[in-house]
Design a protein around this motif. Structure first.
Motif, PDB file in Angstrom:
ATOM      1  N   LYS A   1      36.836  83.087  72.042  1.00 36.67           N
ATOM      2  CA  LYS A   1      36.124  83.617  73.235  1.00 36.67           C
ATOM      3  C   LYS A   1      34.576  84.520  73.626  1.00 36.67           C
ATOM      4  O   LYS A   1      34.329  84.873  74.526  1.00 36.67           O
ATOM      5  N   ASN A   2      34.962  85.186  72.400  1.00 33.22           N
ATOM      6  CA  ASN A   2      33.430  86.389  72.370  1.00 33.22           C
ATOM      7  C   ASN A   2      32.279  85.830  72.427  1.00 33.22           C
ATOM      8  O   ASN A   2      31.659  85.702  71.389  1.00 33.22           O
ATOM      9  N   GLY A   3      32.455  84.171  71.574  1.00 29.47           N
ATOM     10  CA  GLY A   3      31.327  83.742  70.744  1.00 29.47           C
ATOM     11  C   GLY A   3      31.298  82.492  69.699  1.00 29.47           C
ATOM     12  O   GLY A   3      32.883  82.199  69.105  1.00 29.47           O
ATOM     13  N   TYR A   4      30.193  82.450  69.622  1.00 26.64           N
ATOM     14  CA  TYR A   4      30.415  81.570  67.645  1.00 26.64           C
ATOM     15  C   TYR A   4      30.366  82.874  66.925  1.00 26.64           C
ATOM     16  O   TYR A   4      29.272  83.929  67.121  1.00 26.64           O
ATOM     17  N   GLU A   5      31.775  83.305  65.517  1.00 30.08           N
ATOM     18  CA  GLU A   5      31.755  84.156  64.732  1.00 30.08           C
ATOM     19  C   GLU A   5      31.551  82.999  63.843  1.00 30.08           C
ATOM     20  O   GLU A   5      31.792  83.059  63.122  1.00 30.08           O
ATOM     21  N   VAL A   6      30.047  84.169  63.513  1.00 28.07           N
ATOM     22  CA  VAL A   6      29.822  83.711  61.445  1.00 28.07           C
ATOM     23  C   VAL A   6      29.786  84.317  60.790  1.00 28.07           C
ATOM     24  O   VAL A   6      29.433  85.546  60.866  1.00 28.07           O
ATOM     25  N   LEU A   7      30.859  84.184  59.909  1.00 31.70           N
ATOM     26  CA  LEU A   7      31.039  84.585  58.638  1.00 31.70           C
ATOM     27  C   LEU A   7      30.195  84.179  57.408  1.00 31.70           C
ATOM     28  O   LEU A   7      29.718  83.081  56.611  1.00 31.70           O
ATOM     29  N   ALA A   8      29.764  85.084  56.635  1.00 30.03           N
ATOM     30  CA  ALA A   8      28.363  84.890  56.049  1.00 30.03           C
ATOM     31  C   ALA A   8      28.595  86.018  54.577  1.00 30.03           C
ATOM     32  O   ALA A   8      29.468  87.670  54.306  1.00 30.03           O
ATOM     33  N   HIS A   9      28.655  85.444  53.299  1.00 28.57           N
ATOM     34  CA  HIS A   9      28.744  86.269  52.345  1.00 28.57           C
ATOM     35  C   HIS A   9      27.874  86.078  50.814  1.00 28.57           C
ATOM     36  O   HIS A   9      26.778  85.186  51.052  1.00 28.57           O
ATOM     37  N   LEU A  10      27.586  87.447  50.245  1.00 27.48           N
ATOM     38  CA  LEU A  10      26.083  86.835  48.692  1.00 27.48           C
ATOM     39  C   LEU A  10      27.014  87.498  48.070  1.00 27.48           C
ATOM     40  O   LEU A  10      27.958  88.953  47.923  1.00 27.48           O
ATOM     41  N   GLY A  11      27.371  86.861  46.593  1.00 30.48           N
ATOM     42  CA  GLY A  11      27.686  87.521  45.560  1.00 30.48           C
ATOM     43  C   GLY A  11      26.260  88.628  44.838  1.00 30.48           C
ATOM     44  O   GLY A  11      26.579  89.055  44.031  1.00 30.48           O
ATOM     45  N   HIS A  12      25.073  88.051  45.076  1.00 28.39           N
ATOM     46  CA  HIS A  12      24.587  89.272  45.174  1.00 28.39           C
ATOM     47  C   HIS A  12      24.818  90.634  44.867  1.00 28.39           C
ATOM     48  O   HIS A  12      25.399  91.100  45.551  1.00 28.39           O
ATOM     49  N   GLY A  13      24.588  92.133  43.457  1.00 26.62           N
ATOM     50  CA  GLY A  13      25.280  93.032  43.343  1.00 26.62           C
ATOM     51  C   GLY A  13      26.018  93.060  43.237  1.00 26.62           C
ATOM     52  O   GLY A  13      27.054  92.747  43.010  1.00 26.62           O
TER      53      GLY A  13
ATOM     54  N   GLY B   1      28.331  92.195  45.941  1.00 32.15           N
ATOM     55  CA  GLY B   1      28.733  91.354  46.397  1.00 32.15           C
ATOM     56  C   GLY B   1      28.915  91.661  48.137  1.00 32.15           C
ATOM     57  O   GLY B   1      28.662  93.487  48.578  1.00 32.15           O
ATOM     58  N   SER B   2      28.583  90.743  49.242  1.00 37.86           N
ATOM     59  CA  SER B   2      28.693  92.057  50.409  1.00 37.86           C
ATOM     60  C   SER B   2      28.773  90.461  51.260  1.00 37.86           C
ATOM     61  O   SER B   2      29.118  89.053  50.911  1.00 37.86           O
ATOM     62  N   SER B   3      29.285  90.643  52.442  1.00 36.08           N
ATOM     63  CA  SER B   3      30.083  90.181  53.827  1.00 36.08           C
ATOM     64  C   SER B   3      29.698  90.448  55.187  1.00 36.08           C
ATOM     65  O   SER B   3      29.850  91.954  54.770  1.00 36.08           O
ATOM     66  N   GLU B   4      29.650  89.903  56.059  1.00 32.88           N
ATOM     67  CA  GLU B   4      29.641  90.353  56.935  1.00 32.88           C
ATOM     68  C   GLU B   4      29.622  88.886  58.194  1.00 32.88           C
ATOM     69  O   GLU B   4      30.078  87.940  58.044  1.00 32.88           O
ATOM     70  N   ILE B   5      30.094  89.172  59.496  1.00 30.61           N
ATOM     71  CA  ILE B   5      30.424  88.694  60.726  1.00 30.61           C
ATOM     72  C   ILE B   5      29.360  89.177  61.608  1.00 30.61           C
ATOM     73  O   ILE B   5      30.250  90.250  62.253  1.00 30.61           O
ATOM     74  N   LYS B   6      28.729  87.661  62.078  1.00 27.82           N
ATOM     75  CA  LYS B   6      27.919  88.144  63.706  1.00 27.82           C
ATOM     76  C   LYS B   6      28.163  88.099  64.493  1.00 27.82           C
ATOM     77  O   LYS B   6      28.745  85.459  64.172  1.00 27.82           O
ATOM     78  N   ILE B   7      29.071  87.870  65.678  1.00 26.00           N
ATOM     79  CA  ILE B   7      29.839  87.346  66.428  1.00 26.00           C
ATOM     80  C   ILE B   7      28.158  86.875  68.151  1.00 26.00           C
ATOM     81  O   ILE B   7      27.873  87.554  68.477  1.00 26.00           O
ATOM     82  N   ILE B   8      28.216  85.686  68.026  1.00 26.37           N
ATOM     83  CA  ILE B   8      27.030  85.467  68.884  1.00 26.37           C
ATOM     84  C   ILE B   8      27.399  85.054  69.941  1.00 26.37           C
ATOM     85  O   ILE B   8      28.122  83.361  69.845  1.00 26.37           O
ATOM     86  N   ASN B   9      27.198  84.947  71.065  1.00 25.55           N
ATOM     87  CA  ASN B   9      27.604  84.808  72.357  1.00 25.55           C
ATOM     88  C   ASN B   9      27.016  83.691  72.765  1.00 25.55           C
ATOM     89  O   ASN B   9      27.945  82.222  74.092  1.00 25.55           O
ATOM     90  N   ASP B  10      26.024  83.331  72.898  1.00 28.86           N
ATOM     91  CA  ASP B  10      25.150  82.604  73.654  1.00 28.86           C
ATOM     92  C   ASP B  10      23.836  82.114  72.599  1.00 28.86           C
ATOM     93  O   ASP B  10      22.271  83.102  72.234  1.00 28.86           O
ATOM     94  N   PRO B  11      23.708  81.239  71.733  1.00 27.32           N
ATOM     95  CA  PRO B  11      22.909  81.062  70.856  1.00 27.32           C
ATOM     96  C   PRO B  11      20.629  81.109  71.329  1.00 27.32           C
ATOM     97  O   PRO B  11      20.533  80.255  70.835  1.00 27.32           O
ATOM     98  N   ARG B  12      21.617  80.080  72.616  1.00 27.47           N
ATOM     99  CA  ARG B  12      20.257  80.032  73.021  1.00 27.47           C
ATOM    100  C   ARG B  12      18.858  81.574  73.237  1.00 27.47           C
ATOM    101  O   ARG B  12      18.002  81.394  73.382  1.00 27.47           O
TER     102      ARG B  12
END
Length: 385
Positions: free
Chosen positions: A230-242, A244-255
């Motif tokens: 309901k909040n938008g597109y929840e994009v999960l990302a991760h990287l193994g460098h160093g 390691g890291s992870s984040e979720i960005k919520i994009i309500n309107d990609p436009r």
């Protein structure tokens, strides 16, 4: 007679309760033992409620959930039906990996549909993982380089064109198409979402708008799952460098993100991912952790579950604010992957796993989740790590 049935039900209920308690205790004991062995500081007290605490700025705590989910896990190995000894015996790694699928597998008509080096599909029935040769025979009338599910249709890249399967034959597409040799992250009626990854130099997530053919983008290093809420597109990302890291960005309107020029897509700017030049700030951070890798997010029985890698263990968890609660240990192993993709197909969740040291960017395994059953399928040989 009624009293007899009452006592039987009472005893049955008590037995089930005791069994559940035993499984919970066994689950907690194994987790505790694992994280105690992984701890490098004897002064840190490892408990069920604090198996691991982040030492970094973005604090998080890892604990064993009090609501253990009883998944039935199965591990099978299936050989590529078009397996070539020529590739197996090749000295060059880039040739050896040709025995793995050349694009990420999809689910279509209750089969796992995989594409191999010879351009042909192999179809495995999801109920028993036997080959569906009838489906293979009607699909393998052309040779393909990549494939997807688009608008609920099987689609493939053949020659220099995109073809769609209409349940009886392949139809050549006359319209524009955003994908060529990369997997799809997510799709709904408005957008096709995909990404690129340049490792420590960042990654980009792209939103291709079907109606206008425009593409919008932002930084995401590196996107592996998209859930629409309901909040938008929840994009999960991760990287193994160093660490390691992870984040979720919520994009309500990609436009509202930055609009990409066609020549910019999948390029870098001054050595860094295109995503970094997006200054729209048309998103909010839901999660931003360092020192942990979150490989996947998906919806299971109205819960958002995550596949997390930490301290040489890959497990299923719920994440509540800064609390990572382990709900199941999966295969109690370091099930490592570099650039996975998770897709949901009605009652099925499919996770495609690569591993650079085994198959470079190619899929070497998949996880298939349906109800309380999790199946890990390895291509060609056992990939337990």
């Amino acid at each position: 007679m009624k009293k007899k049935y009452f006592y039987i039900l009472l005893i049955l209920g008590f037995s089930i309760s005791i069994c559940a308690q035993n499984k919970q205790q066994d689950f907690e004991k194994k987790l505790l033992e694992h994280f105690q062995k992984q701890s490098w500081d004897n002064k840190i007290k490892i408990t069920i409620d604090s198996l691991f605490k982040s030492p970094y700025k973005e604090k998080f705590n890892v604990s064993a959930s009090r609501n253990f989910i009883e998944f039935d896990t199965t591990h099978i190995v299936i050989k590529n039906p078009y397996f070539s000894k020529k590739y197996e015996e090749a000295e060059e790694t880039k040739d050896y990996v040709k025995n793995f699928p050349k694009s990420f597998s999809v689910i279509y008509q209750n089969s796992l549909v995989s594409l191999f080096e010879n351009g042909k599909f192999a179809c495995l029935k999801l109920n028993n993982f036997e080959r569906d040769t009838s489906l293979e025979n009607i699909l393998n009338t052309r040779k393909f380089k990549y494939h997807w599910i688009i608008n609920n249709q099987l689609a493939g890249f053949s020659g220099n064109s995109i073809y769609f399967w209409n349940d009886s034959k392949w139809i050549k597409s006359k319209g524009t198409f955003p994908l060529k040799n990369q997997p799809k992250l997510f799709e709904d009626k408005d957008f096709i979402v995909y990404g690129d990854c340049h490792g420590e130099w960042g990654g980009t997530v792209y939103f291709y708008e079907k109606l206008t053919k425009k593409t919008y983008f932002t930084e995401s290093t590196c996107a592996n799952s998209v859930i629409k809420s309901k909040n938008g597109y929840e994009v999960l990302a991760h990287l193994g460098h160093g660490g390691g890291s992870s984040e979720i960005k919520i994009i309500n309107d990609p436009r509202k993100l930055t609009l990409a020029k066609t020549i910019e897509i999948k390029t870098t700017v001054k050595g860094e991912a295109l995503g970094y030049i997006d200054k729209s700030n048309a998103f909010e951070k839901k999660l931003d952790f360092y020192g942990v890798q979150i490989f996947s997010s998906f919806i299971w029985e109205n819960k958002e579950l995550f596949i997390v890698n930490l301290s040489d263990l890959t497990f299923l968890a719920e994440i509540k604010n800064n609390e990572i609660e382990i709900v199941h240990p999966l295969f109690f192993s370091d099930l490592y992957t570099h650039d996975p993709i998770t897709s949901q197909y009605k009652e099925y969740t499919l996770m495609n796993l690569d591993h650079y040291g085994t198959g470079l960017e190619r899929e070497i395994s998949v996880l298939i989740i349906k109800g309380n059953k999790i199946t890990k399928l390895d291509w060609n040989e056992n990939h337990n790590r």
